[in-house]
Design a protein around this motif. Structure first.
Motif: not given
Length: 466
Positions: A155-156, A214-222
Motif C-alpha cells: 500500500t505504501f 479506508l486507506w485506498d479511499m483516503k488516498t484516491h477517493g478524496s
C-alpha cells in the motif's frame, strides 16, 4: 666641726640621699606600674577593638553569605519556575501541534484509529487460525504479521510511486490480492470454529479488508479534480478545438514550430502567438484587416466632424467621447496601437496631436469647427460685398476650375500645416485670391485628398502629414 659631727653629717647626707634614691626608685616603680597598667589597658583596648572588628567582619561575612544564599535560592527558585513554565509551554506546544494536526487532518486521524482497530483483531485471528492448524505460536505470529505487513508495505509503496508520478496500478492490485488472502484465512478459521455463526467469520474476514479499503479511499477517493477544475478543463479543450477550427493555418504553423524547436522549449500558447505574428504581423486577435477597418472608421468620423456645416465646439467635444467605444480591449489612454494613443478628456481643450491633425485636417480638434463658425458669421455680416473682398476670381467657379486649382491648393495646405495652422476656407481664399465660397469648396477637396493619402500610407502621405 669634729670628726663625729662630720660622720653624722655624712651619714645624714647619705641617709638623705638614700631616702631620695628610694623615693626616686619608688616613683620610678610607680611610673613603671602606671606605664605597665596603661600598656595592659591599651592592649586590652586594642584586643577589644580587634575583637569588635573581628565580630563585625564575621557578622558582615555571615550577612553576605546569608544574602548570597538568599539570592541563590531565589535564582534557583526562579530557574525552577522557568523550567516548569518551559516544560508547560513545551507540553502546550506539543498538545497544540497535535490539536492543529487533528483539526487539519481529521480524516487521517479517524482512518488511522479504524485501521488499528481493524489490523489488530485480524492479526490475532490469523495467529489463532495458524495455531489451530498445528503451527507453532511464535511462527504463527510471524506469518500473520508477514501477511498483514505485506499488504501494508504494498500500500505504501503504491502511494510513494503515485506521489512520484509513476504507475501505481500493480501495487494496488497486489495489495488487494494480499488483503483478500488474509481475509480468506480469517473466514476459513472462524467458519470452522463457529459453523452456526457465519456472521462472525464475515466480520473477521472484513477486518482484513476494512483498513485497506479506508486507506485506498483516503488516498484516491478524496483526491482528484474538483467540479471547477473539470469545468475549466472542458472549457480549455473547447477553446483549443475552436482555435483549430477558426484558425487552421495558424494552428498548423504553430504545430510546425513546436515540432521544429526542442521539446518543451516553448509552450503551446507561445507557439500559437508566434505563428499569429508570422501570419498576421501583430499580436493574437488582431490583423491588418481589423486595423484597416478601425483606421477607416476613425478617418470617416474625423471627416464628419470637419465637413459638418453647423458644428459647435461643445458638439465636437461630445463627439470625441465616441473614442471611448474602442473596438480593441485596453484603457482609454492606450488607444489603437497603429494610430497612436487616444485623447484623454482634458486633451479635448487642446489641438489634437493625432494622425489627421498632423495632416492638417483637424478632425479631432474644436478649432476647425470654431474657424468655420467664425467664417460663416463673418460672411453673414459682410454680405455678398464681403464675399468679393477676399478674391479676384469670377463668381462661382466651376468644378473644372477648382480641379485645376487643386495642386496649388495642396501646396498652400502643406504650407499651412508646416506653419502649424489649420486648413480653412479663409486661409485658402486669402492665399489663392479666390472667393470664400469657392475656397470652402476647394478646401473640402483638399481635405478629402489629404485624407486619402493619409489612409494609403505611401511616402507622399508621410511627407504631407509631416
Amino acid at each position: 666641726m669634729s670628726y663625729r659631727e662630720e660622720r653624722r653629717a655624712d651619714a645624714a647626707a647619705e641617709a638623705e640621699q638614700n631616702r631620695k634614691a628610694a623615693e626616686v626608685r619608688a616613683a620610678q616603680a610607680r611610673e613603671d606600674r602606671r606605664l605597665e597598667l596603661e600598656t595592659k589597658l591599651k592592649a586590652k583596648e586594642i584586643a577589644a577593638e580587634q575583637k569588635r572588628k573581628d565580630a563585625e567582619a564575621k557578622a558582615e561575612l555571615a550577612r553576605k553569605e546569608s544574602e548570597a544564599r538568599r539570592r541563590q535560592e531565589l535564582a534557583d527558585k526562579k530557574a525552577r519556575a522557568q523550567e516548569k513554565e518551559r516544560q508547560k509551554a513545551a507540553r502546550r506546544a506539543k498538545l497544540g501541534k497535535v490539536t492543529r494536526w487533528l483539526n487539519a487532518n481529521p480524516v487521517t486521524a479517524f482512518v488511522g484509529f479504524v485501521m488499528v482497530c481493524s489490523i489488530v483483531p485480524a492479526v490475532i485471528s490469523q495467529v489463532g487460525a495458524l495455531s489451530d492448524a498445528g503451527v507453532f505460536v511464535l511462527l504463527a505470529a510471524l506469518l500473520s504479521a508477514m501477511l498483514e505487513g505485506t499488504a501494508w508495505a504494498l500500500t505504501f509503496m503504491g502511494k510513494q510511486a503515485e506521489d512520484a508520478g509513476r504507475p501505481a496500478g500493480k501495487y494496488r492490485v497486489a495489495t488487494w490480492v494480499t488483503a483478500f488472502l488474509a481475509a480468506a484465512v480469517n473466514y476459513w478459521h472462524w467458519s470452522e470454529a463457529l459453523p452456526e455463526q457465519t456472521w462472525v467469520a464475515v466480520v473477521f474476514a472484513a477486518s482484513s479488508l476494512i483498513a485497506i479499503y479506508l486507506w485506498d479511499m483516503k488516498t484516491h477517493g478524496s483526491h482528484g479534480k474538483t467540479k471547477e477544475d473539470r469545468r475549466r478543463e472542458k472549457a480549455r479543450r473547447q477553446h483549443l478545438a475552436d482555435r483549430r477550427k477558426h484558425h487552421k493555418d495558424i494552428a498548423s504553423e504553430a504545430d510546425r514550430l513546436l515540432s521544429a524547436l526542442p521539446f518543451e522549449s516553448i509552450s503551446d500558447e507561445e507557439a500559437f502567438a508566434t505563428a499569429w505574428q508570422i501570419k498576421k504581423g501583430t499580436q493574437p486577435g488582431l490583423s491588418a484587416e481589423i486595423f484597416a477597418q478601425v483606421t477607416d472608421a476613425r478617418v470617416q468620423l474625423g471627416a464628419a466632424f470637419e465637413l459638418g456645416e453647423h458644428v459647435r465646439p461643445e458638439l465636437v467635444r461630445a463627439g470625441m467621447l465616441a473614442n471611448l467605444y474602442n473596438p480593441l480591449p485596453g484603457r482609454l489612454a492606450e488607444g489603437i496601437p497603429t494610430l497612436g494613443p487616444s485623447l484623454p478628456i482634458p486633451a479635448l481643450q487642446r489641438p489634437s496631436e493625432g494622425a489627421t491633425a498632423l495632416a492638417g485636417i483637424g478632425a479631432y480638434s474644436s478649432e476647425g469647427a470654431s474657424e468655420k463658425a467664425r467664417e460663416k458669421a463673418s460672411e453673414s455680416a459682410s454680405g455678398n460685398a464681403g464675399g468679393n473682398a477676399g478674391g479676384s476670381g469670377p463668381r462661382g467657379r466651376s468644378d473644372e476650375e477648382l480641379e485645376a486649382l487643386l495642386p496649388k491648393a495642396l501646396k498652400v495646405a502643406a504650407e499651412l500645416v508646416a506653419e502649424g495652422n489649420q486648413i480653412s476656407g479663409a486661409s485658402l481664399s486669402k492665399r489663392l485670391g479666390i472667393r470664400r465660397d469657392d475656397a470652402r469648396r476647394l478646401r473640402d477637396r483638399v481635405i478629402a485628398e489629404r485624407k486619402l493619402k493619409l489612409v494609403d500610407g505611401d511616402g507622399d502621405a508621410v511627407a504631407v502629414g509631416a
